[in-house]
Design an enzyme around this catalytic site. Structure first.
Site, PDB file in Angstrom:
ATOM      1  N   ASP A 177      -6.666  11.105  -6.952  1.00 18.38           N
ATOM      2  CA  ASP A 177      -8.106  10.960  -6.739  1.00 18.38           C
ATOM      3  C   ASP A 177      -8.915  11.727  -7.791  1.00 18.38           C
ATOM      4  O   ASP A 177      -9.852  12.467  -7.446  1.00 18.38           O
ATOM      5  CB  ASP A 177      -8.499  11.449  -5.321  1.00 18.38           C
ATOM      6  CG  ASP A 177      -7.615  10.861  -4.226  1.00 18.38           C
ATOM      7  OD1 ASP A 177      -7.179   9.706  -4.384  1.00 18.38           O
ATOM      8  OD2 ASP A 177      -7.354  11.561  -3.235  1.00 18.38           O
ATOM      9  N   GLU A 224     -12.771   1.689  -1.021  1.00 15.45           N
ATOM     10  CA  GLU A 224     -12.893   3.153  -0.936  1.00 15.45           C
ATOM     11  C   GLU A 224     -13.124   3.723  -2.326  1.00 15.45           C
ATOM     12  O   GLU A 224     -13.261   2.975  -3.301  1.00 15.45           O
ATOM     13  CB  GLU A 224     -11.625   3.755  -0.311  1.00 15.45           C
ATOM     14  CG  GLU A 224     -10.366   3.435  -1.105  1.00 15.45           C
ATOM     15  CD  GLU A 224      -9.088   3.847  -0.396  1.00 15.45           C
ATOM     16  OE1 GLU A 224      -9.126   4.194   0.784  1.00 15.45           O
ATOM     17  OE2 GLU A 224      -8.032   3.824  -1.045  1.00 15.45           O
TER      18      GLU A 224
END
Ligand code: 6LW
Length: 504
Positions: free
Chosen positions: A21, A178
């Site tokens: 991420d 997302e």
């Protein structure tokens, strides 16, 4: 400490080991990047680079217990998910989700990204994960979360304005829209997302619109990045962030994995940070190849000094890359109790406990060797490779003069080998080996070989364990392997720890 473990920069991934991420921003000629950290403390590693390829960890954004609440029952892969790092108005802003019930989204700020970072501002009005921050020309701050929904906020106070509003649900039929990041680039606002789930189908898609809240028109070429249905060595590519370099060129940082072995392919280092070049065609970003080779960089690289192999615990400060489970109270983790040694005092009775006392570092290389000199006179502990609380292997030294190799795989726990030890401190070792022959569709990713080393340097391998059971494909979750020192009974002292990449 200055001799921070520097990731080996000669190839993609540019930040190996479980560093998923990634979120990136540039200030002048300096790039900064932050990653997820889940159940480990300190939280959210922060890296610096001058060339986008060579990164050095300069700190952790949540490194004080008061900033980060991870209760004793925090599950593996709980805790901190998916930060966004931005520079705005002379300050660094980092927004992140603590998925612990009652915690949620929070913002910390710093003038120096090496820290100190502020105490968190909470965002009770912003539900969901993967929060992003973007400011428009009026100074309004837009917070966009997975789903994909958006709300205006005051990032200084956490106050929200208006309702959380869906802005784009990604490609029809695709799972899990997302990881949104919103940018003003030229005449458009771009909304970059991940979709397809963080497994083999993961991908990156983009939409654009006239204002920060849309309406958003999807790129006709979506997904703009995916490795799904390919046979390449890098898979699961997604969860990306964009940055414009000093020379005007554009780049993407993203997560990807390197599966090893036969079918289905096991990745053991978690999701790692990769770099890819980006060009623009008809006002849409086009992402270059993401492979094990580095992209061709338009500037000379600035290699980081090689990292020190050994931690001798001579300093009371620990490197930024050392991580513990949940917290690091001084009564359980001490470099002062026995100067020159690390003392770990047990809390949980085994590594099966989510709050076990463990000090580790990410396994960053497909092959490695680690060693430690342990004094088990006052307690039991050792050298572990941990994927999570249900998947770990360790070689443990005990005050009764024995060493054991312990394997925990799912609900099974076994002592794989036992050996009498000479009295006094002893060197424990672990190294990777090739998966056993024959190599076929069932071949695992690697083996982990645990043993002890005599004072004359003679190594005794005690057990060779199949590495597939410490992989994400077996264990599930969002993290990767951590190599670490631990205590499960009494106080255990460690004189030094070394980690050497590339050893079979
Ligand atoms: C993260 C989500 C994801 O919040 O995995 O790959 C989750 N993407 O965006 C945890 O890293």
């Amino acid at each position: 400490m200055s001799d921070e473990y520097a990731p080996v920069p000669a190839a993609n991934p540019v930040i190996p080991g479980f560093h998923p991420d990634p979120s990136i921003c540039r200030v002048g000629e300096d790039y900064y990047l932050a990653c997820s950290s889940f159940e480990y403390f300190p939280g959210i590693p922060v890296f610096h680079s001058r060339d986008l390829v060579n990164w050095v960890q300069i700190g952790n954004a949540l490194d004080r217990p008061g900033q980060l609440r991870l209760p004793r029952d925090t599950p593996s892969s709980g805790g901190l998910y998916a930060p966004t790092l931005r520079h705005h108005d002379g300050r660094f802003w980092l927004i992140v989700t603590n998925v612990t019930p009652g915690e949620g989204n929070l913002i910390v700020t710093a003038t120096d990204p090496a820290g100190p970072w502020s105490d968190p501002v909470r965002l009770p009005g912003v539900p969901g994960i993967d929060p992003d921050l973007a400011w428009d020309e009026d100074g309004t701050c837009w917070c966009t979360v997975a789903g994909v929904s958006q709300i205006r906020i005051d990032p200084g106070t956490g106050e929200t304005f208006g309702e959380l509003r869906p802005v784009w649900s990604g490609t029809p039929g695709a799972a899990a829209p997302e990881a949104p990041h919103l940018y003003r680039i030229g005449d458009h606002w771009y909304l970059l997302i991940a979709e397809g789930g963080t497994e083999r189908g993961h991908c990156v898609s983009v939409a654009r619109g006239p204002s920060p809240d849309g309406p958003f028109e999807p790129c006709p070429a979506n997904p703009i990045l995916t490795r799904r249905s390919t046979s390449g060595p890098v898979q699961n590519t997604g969860h990306a962030d964009l940055v414009q370099a000093v020379d005007g060129s554009w780049w993407m940082v993203l997560l990807g994995v390197r599966p090893q072995g036969g079918t289905p392919g096991w990745h053991v280092l978690g999701r790692e940070t990769f770099l890819a070049p980006v060009s623009w065609v008809d006002g849409w970003p086009v992402v270059g190849e993401v492979g094990p080779e580095l992209p061709t960089m338009p500037w000379p690289l600035v290699p980081t000094p090689p990292s020190a192999e050994r931690d001798d615990f001579a300093s009371t400060e620990l490197r930024h890359s050392w991580i513990s489970l949940l917290d690091r109270p001084a009564e359980h983790y001490s470099t002062r109790e026995r100067p020159g040694w690390l003392t770990l005092r047990a809390r949980g009775a085994s590594l099966d406990e989510p709050d076990a006392v463990l000090l580790g570092r990410r396994q960053q290389h497909l092959t490695f060797r680690a060693r430690t000199l342990i004094d088990p006179a006052e307690g039991s502990g050792g050298l572990a490779v941990r994927l999570d609380d249900r998947h770990h292997y360790a070689v443990e030294a005990r005050p009764d003069g024995t060493a054991r190799v312990i394997a925990r795989i799912g609900s099974l726990r076994t002592v794989a080998a036992e050996l009498p030890l000479p009295t006094g401190p002893v060197v424990l070792t672990v190294h990777t080996g090739r998966a056993p022959e024959p190599h076929d569709a069932r071949t695992g990713p690697d083996t982990l070989i645990f043993g002890v080393e005599a004072s004359d340097g003679t190594m005794t391998d005690m057990a060779s364990l199949d590495g597939r059971y410490l992989s994400t494909e077996v264990a599930g979750g969002f993290t990767g392997r951590v190599v670490g020192l631990y205590a499960t009974e009494g106080a255990v002292h460690f004189d030094w720890f070394d980690y050497l990449p590339g050893h079979r």
